[in-house]
Design a protein around this motif. Structure first.
Motif, PDB file in Angstrom:
ATOM      1  N   GLY A   5       0.778  -1.231   0.000  1.00  7.52           N
ATOM      2  CA  GLY A   5       0.000   0.000   0.000  1.00  7.52           C
ATOM      3  C   GLY A   5       0.810   1.282   0.000  1.00  7.52           C
ATOM      4  N   CYS A   6       2.089   1.217  -0.288  1.00  2.00           N
ATOM      5  CA  CYS A   6       2.928   2.427  -0.272  1.00  2.00           C
ATOM      6  C   CYS A   6       2.785   3.187  -1.589  1.00  2.00           C
ATOM      7  N   THR A   7       2.934   4.503  -1.491  1.00  5.59           N
ATOM      8  CA  THR A   7       2.878   5.369  -2.659  1.00  5.59           C
ATOM      9  C   THR A   7       4.122   6.235  -2.673  1.00  5.59           C
ATOM     10  N   VAL A   8       4.803   6.271  -3.816  1.00  7.76           N
ATOM     11  CA  VAL A   8       5.978   7.116  -3.995  1.00  7.76           C
ATOM     12  C   VAL A   8       5.700   7.976  -5.224  1.00  7.76           C
ATOM     13  N   VAL A   9       5.747   9.301  -5.059  1.00  5.05           N
ATOM     14  CA  VAL A   9       5.480  10.202  -6.175  1.00  5.05           C
ATOM     15  C   VAL A   9       6.634  11.176  -6.352  1.00  5.05           C
ATOM     16  N   ASP A  10       7.009  11.385  -7.613  1.00  5.30           N
ATOM     17  CA  ASP A  10       8.114  12.304  -7.904  1.00  5.30           C
ATOM     18  C   ASP A  10       7.626  13.616  -8.509  1.00  5.30           C
ATOM     19  N   PHE A  61       3.799  -0.005   5.841  1.00  7.45           N
ATOM     20  CA  PHE A  61       2.619  -0.067   4.983  1.00  7.45           C
ATOM     21  C   PHE A  61       1.833   1.244   4.972  1.00  7.45           C
ATOM     22  N   ASN A  62       1.242   1.498   3.807  1.00  7.76           N
ATOM     23  CA  ASN A  62       0.415   2.691   3.565  1.00  7.76           C
ATOM     24  C   ASN A  62       1.161   4.008   3.731  1.00  7.76           C
ATOM     25  N   SER A  63       2.468   3.988   3.625  1.00 12.18           N
ATOM     26  CA  SER A  63       3.236   5.230   3.694  1.00 12.18           C
ATOM     27  C   SER A  63       3.204   5.934   2.351  1.00 12.18           C
ATOM     28  N   ILE A  64       3.378   7.245   2.407  1.00 12.13           N
ATOM     29  CA  ILE A  64       3.436   8.080   1.210  1.00 12.13           C
ATOM     30  C   ILE A  64       4.744   8.846   1.251  1.00 12.13           C
ATOM     31  N   VAL A  69      12.307  13.762  -1.871  1.00 12.01           N
ATOM     32  CA  VAL A  69      12.702  13.164  -0.600  1.00 12.01           C
ATOM     33  C   VAL A  69      13.772  12.094  -0.823  1.00 12.01           C
ATOM     34  N   THR A  70      14.741  12.061   0.089  1.00 11.95           N
ATOM     35  CA  THR A  70      15.698  10.963   0.164  1.00 11.95           C
ATOM     36  C   THR A  70      15.453  10.229   1.468  1.00 11.95           C
ATOM     37  N   ILE A  71      15.290   8.926   1.391  1.00 11.70           N
ATOM     38  CA  ILE A  71      15.179   8.078   2.579  1.00 11.70           C
ATOM     39  C   ILE A  71      16.573   7.496   2.800  1.00 11.70           C
ATOM     40  N   GLY A  72      17.174   7.827   3.926  1.00 17.66           N
ATOM     41  CA  GLY A  72      18.551   7.446   4.203  1.00 17.66           C
ATOM     42  C   GLY A  72      18.767   5.958   4.386  1.00 17.66           C
ATOM     43  N   GLU A  73      20.023   5.570   4.260  1.00 17.40           N
ATOM     44  CA  GLU A  73      20.407   4.171   4.427  1.00 17.40           C
ATOM     45  C   GLU A  73      19.949   3.647   5.776  1.00 17.40           C
ATOM     46  N   GLY A  74      19.310   2.475   5.770  1.00 15.28           N
ATOM     47  CA  GLY A  74      18.908   1.809   6.997  1.00 15.28           C
ATOM     48  C   GLY A  74      17.785   2.478   7.761  1.00 15.28           C
ATOM     49  N   SER A  75      17.175   3.493   7.195  1.00 14.91           N
ATOM     50  CA  SER A  75      16.110   4.210   7.897  1.00 14.91           C
ATOM     51  C   SER A  75      14.800   3.433   7.858  1.00 14.91           C
ATOM     52  N   GLY A  80       1.872   4.238   7.648  1.00  9.17           N
ATOM     53  CA  GLY A  80       0.929   5.348   7.491  1.00  9.17           C
ATOM     54  C   GLY A  80       1.551   6.723   7.480  1.00  9.17           C
ATOM     55  N   SER A  81       2.849   6.804   7.382  1.00  8.44           N
ATOM     56  CA  SER A  81       3.526   8.105   7.415  1.00  8.44           C
ATOM     57  C   SER A  81       3.434   8.815   6.076  1.00  8.44           C
ATOM     58  N   VAL A  82       3.489  10.147   6.138  1.00  2.81           N
ATOM     59  CA  VAL A  82       3.583  10.976   4.948  1.00  2.81           C
ATOM     60  C   VAL A  82       4.923  11.689   5.035  1.00  2.81           C
ATOM     61  N   VAL A  83       5.862  11.273   4.184  1.00  4.93           N
ATOM     62  CA  VAL A  83       7.226  11.792   4.253  1.00  4.93           C
ATOM     63  C   VAL A  83       7.360  12.961   3.280  1.00  4.93           C
TER      64      VAL A  83
END
Length: 109
Positions: A5-10, A61-64, A69-75, A80-83
């Motif tokens: 359920g994750c969404t990644v938008v550029d 799950f269900n994160s956006i 955004v850069t998600i760092g190594e090992g993070s 349900g988060s909105v990054v």
């Protein structure tokens, strides 16, 4: 690793200015009617930025994850988060908008 359920938008999908997006729905409908989905979408006013997800990251799950955004190594991104902002290496974030919860210690890596 991504959960379900994750969404990644550029991109923003639409301009923030009404004059630039006022025809988006009719243009999309025209493409649907002609079986050419998206053929008439004007992307020239839509802001785009790369999304980078580094090795060993875990996206709950269900994160956006939004543009730029850069998600760092090992993070870890909590479910349900909105990054909206980049996450440093070895950091746990969560919420809407996602905020730092804590750093992941050396012995937890």
């Amino acid at each position: 690793m991504f959960s379900w359920g994750c969404t990644v938008v550029d991109n923003n999908s639409h301009s923030i200015y009404w004059k630039d997006r006022q025809n988006d729905v009719t243009d999309w409908k025209k493409g649907l009617d002609e079986k050419r989905v998206g053929a008439y979408k004007d992307w020239s006013n839509v802001k785009e930025e790369k999304v980078i997800i580094k090795d060993k990251a875990w996206i709950g799950f269900n994160s956006i994850i939004l543009k730029g955004v850069t998600i760092g190594e090992g993070s870890i991104v909590g479910a349900g988060s909105v990054v909206t902002k980049s996450v440093p290496d070895w950091t746990i974030v969560g919420g809407n908008p996602a905020k730092i919860i804590r750093q992941i210690t050396e012995d937890e890596r």
